[in-house]
Design an enzyme around this catalytic site. Structure first.
Site, PDB file in Angstrom:
ATOM      1  N   ASN A 279       1.311  -1.359  -0.342  1.00 57.55           N
ATOM      2  CA  ASN A 279       0.028   0.016  -0.414  1.00 57.55           C
ATOM      3  C   ASN A 279       0.753   0.907   0.174  1.00 57.55           C
ATOM      4  OD1 ASN A 279      -1.668   1.936   0.682  1.00 57.55           O
ATOM      5  ND2 ASN A 279      -2.252   1.529   2.562  1.00 57.55           N
ATOM      6  N   TRP A 280       1.112   1.594  -1.419  1.00 56.54           N
ATOM      7  CA  TRP A 280       2.529   2.553  -0.905  1.00 56.54           C
ATOM      8  C   TRP A 280       1.709   3.974  -1.054  1.00 56.54           C
ATOM      9  CZ3 TRP A 280       4.002   2.239  -6.919  1.00 56.54           C
ATOM     10  CH2 TRP A 280       4.639   1.904  -7.354  1.00 56.54           C
ATOM     11  N   LYS A 281       0.068   4.505  -0.019  1.00 62.23           N
ATOM     12  CA  LYS A 281      -0.719   5.965   0.173  1.00 62.23           C
ATOM     13  C   LYS A 281      -0.488   6.585  -0.782  1.00 62.23           C
ATOM     14  CE  LYS A 281      -0.155   3.409   4.709  1.00 62.23           C
ATOM     15  NZ  LYS A 281      -0.052   3.359   6.047  1.00 62.23           N
TER      16      LYS A 281
ATOM     17  N   HIS B  32      -8.849   0.736   5.076  1.00 64.57           N
ATOM     18  CA  HIS B  32      -8.821   0.875   5.951  1.00 64.57           C
ATOM     19  C   HIS B  32      -8.552   1.982   6.412  1.00 64.57           C
ATOM     20  CE1 HIS B  32      -4.600   2.504   6.374  1.00 64.57           C
ATOM     21  NE2 HIS B  32      -4.081   1.191   6.293  1.00 64.57           N
TER      22      HIS B  32
ATOM     23  N   GLU C 290      -6.786   4.841   8.381  1.00 65.50           N
ATOM     24  CA  GLU C 290      -6.789   6.404   7.466  1.00 65.50           C
ATOM     25  C   GLU C 290      -7.858   6.657   6.770  1.00 65.50           C
ATOM     26  OE1 GLU C 290      -2.572   5.521   5.846  1.00 65.50           O
ATOM     27  OE2 GLU C 290      -2.314   5.054   7.325  1.00 65.50           O
TER      28      GLU C 290
ATOM     29  N   GLU D 166      -4.946  -5.252  10.703  1.00 63.80           N
ATOM     30  CA  GLU D 166      -3.984  -3.840  11.436  1.00 63.80           C
ATOM     31  C   GLU D 166      -4.429  -3.028  11.965  1.00 63.80           C
ATOM     32  OE1 GLU D 166      -2.365  -3.191   6.688  1.00 63.80           O
ATOM     33  OE2 GLU D 166      -4.069  -1.230   6.969  1.00 63.80           O
TER      34      GLU D 166
ATOM     35  N   GLY E  24       2.631   2.502  10.693  1.00 59.28           N
ATOM     36  CA  GLY E  24       3.362   3.422  10.737  1.00 59.28           C
ATOM     37  C   GLY E  24       4.446   3.833  12.046  1.00 59.28           C
TER      38      GLY E  24
ATOM     39  N   SER F 179       3.643  -1.853  10.427  1.00 54.62           N
ATOM     40  CA  SER F 179       5.253  -2.015  10.198  1.00 54.62           C
ATOM     41  C   SER F 179       5.600  -3.436  10.220  1.00 54.62           C
ATOM     42  CB  SER F 179       5.738  -2.251  12.176  1.00 54.62           C
ATOM     43  OG  SER F 179       5.018  -0.618  12.353  1.00 54.62           O
TER      44      SER F 179
ATOM     45  N   GLY G 201       3.538  -1.137   4.090  1.00 54.56           N
ATOM     46  CA  GLY G 201       2.823   0.257   3.902  1.00 54.56           C
ATOM     47  C   GLY G 201       4.623   1.006   4.023  1.00 54.56           C
ATOM     48  N   GLY G 202       5.141   1.535   4.606  1.00 49.87           N
ATOM     49  CA  GLY G 202       6.244   1.980   4.431  1.00 49.87           C
ATOM     50  C   GLY G 202       7.041   1.463   4.079  1.00 49.87           C
TER      51      GLY G 202
END
Ligand code: 13P
Length: 250
Positions: free
Chosen positions: A9-11, A96, A98, A168, A174, A214, A235-236
């Site tokens: 997920n590149w957000k 998600h 977010e 999640e 993150g 993470s 993610g990251g």
């Protein structure tokens, strides 16, 4: 047997040239792994077309990060499942945390998005998970069951392989903190139990459950050894070709 599924997920990261570069690097790095694991890249909407062109024919799959439920209409700023299908999206992330937190998406919104995508033959990666406060209050199970139920109760699911639930825990996103693999497996088991309650045991046994929060090359192995965990939503670490490729090779 459930095929593992690792999604990046590149957000809200990567311009088109940056996205193309990353996709090209990944295509080389993960090509040998694709028999054993499904790999999905979820760039921002603006880069979907360009990334689709790069990964065409590679076996890597394309995913979007959100979708609206209507096919078309006066919904300024929204993107429909028809449009995602047209771009060659195999998957879409819905719900998600977010989006739930910053854009006030409700369980009902998430359900409508999931249904609309599935109806167009797009696989759904639906996210669930508790906040730190909820965990501290001992509400993890209730929250996760409620979110899963909202997605699956009465859902028409012709192919359970099209549904992925990403667990999640919000406090692990993150932050560098992760649930222990044992705890993630316990919650994944509850998720599967809840799916079985509404869709039956056979379907539940085929729905894939990812862990997210993470995930890194150093910790992916532990999660993938757990029986209820079928992959990861990253993610990251998915923004760097070498890290994501190492995760895919878990
Ligand atoms: P991080 O891997 O950066 O913690 O993000 C997890 C996530 O939210 C994936 O959807």
């Amino acid at each position: 047997m459930r095929k593992p599924i690792i999604a990046g997920n590149w957000k809200m990261h990567k311009t088109v040239p940056e996205a193309v570069r990353l996709a090209k690097q990944l295509k080389v790095l993960v090509s040998d792994e694709l028999k054993g694991v499904e790999v999905v890249l979820c760039p921002p909407f603006t880069a979907l077309y360009a990334v689709a062109e790069v990964i065409k024919g590679s076996g890597i799959q394309l995913g979007a990060q959100d979708v609206f439920w209507a096919d078309e209409g006066a919904y300024t700023g929204e993107i429909s499942p028809v449009m995602l299908k047209d771009l060659g999206c195999h998957y879409v992330i819905v719900g998600h945390s977010e989006r739930r937190a910053y854009f006030h998406e409700t369980d009902e919104d998430v359900r409508r998005k999931a249904e609309a995508a599935l109806a167009k033959g797009i696989g759904v990666i639906a996210c669930v998970g508790e906040t730190l406060d909820q965990r501290r209050r001992g509400e993890t199970e209730a929250v996760v069951r409620r979110e899963v139920r909202a997605i699956v109760e009465g859902l028409e699911l012709n192919d359970p392989g099209q549904l992925v639930i990403a667990y999640e825990p919000i406090w692990a996103i993150g932050t560098g903190e992760t649930a222990t693999s044992g705890e993630a497996n316990r919650v994944a088991g509850l998720i599967r139990e809840e799916i079985a309650r509404w869709l039956g045991g056979e379907a539940a046994a085929r729905v894939r459950i990812q862990y997210g929060g993470s995930v890194k090359p150093e910790n992916i192995g532990g999660f993938m050894q757990e029986p209820e965990i079928d992959g990861a939503l990253v993610g990251g670490a998915s923004l760097d070709a070498s890290s994501f490729a190492q995760i895919v090779k878990f």
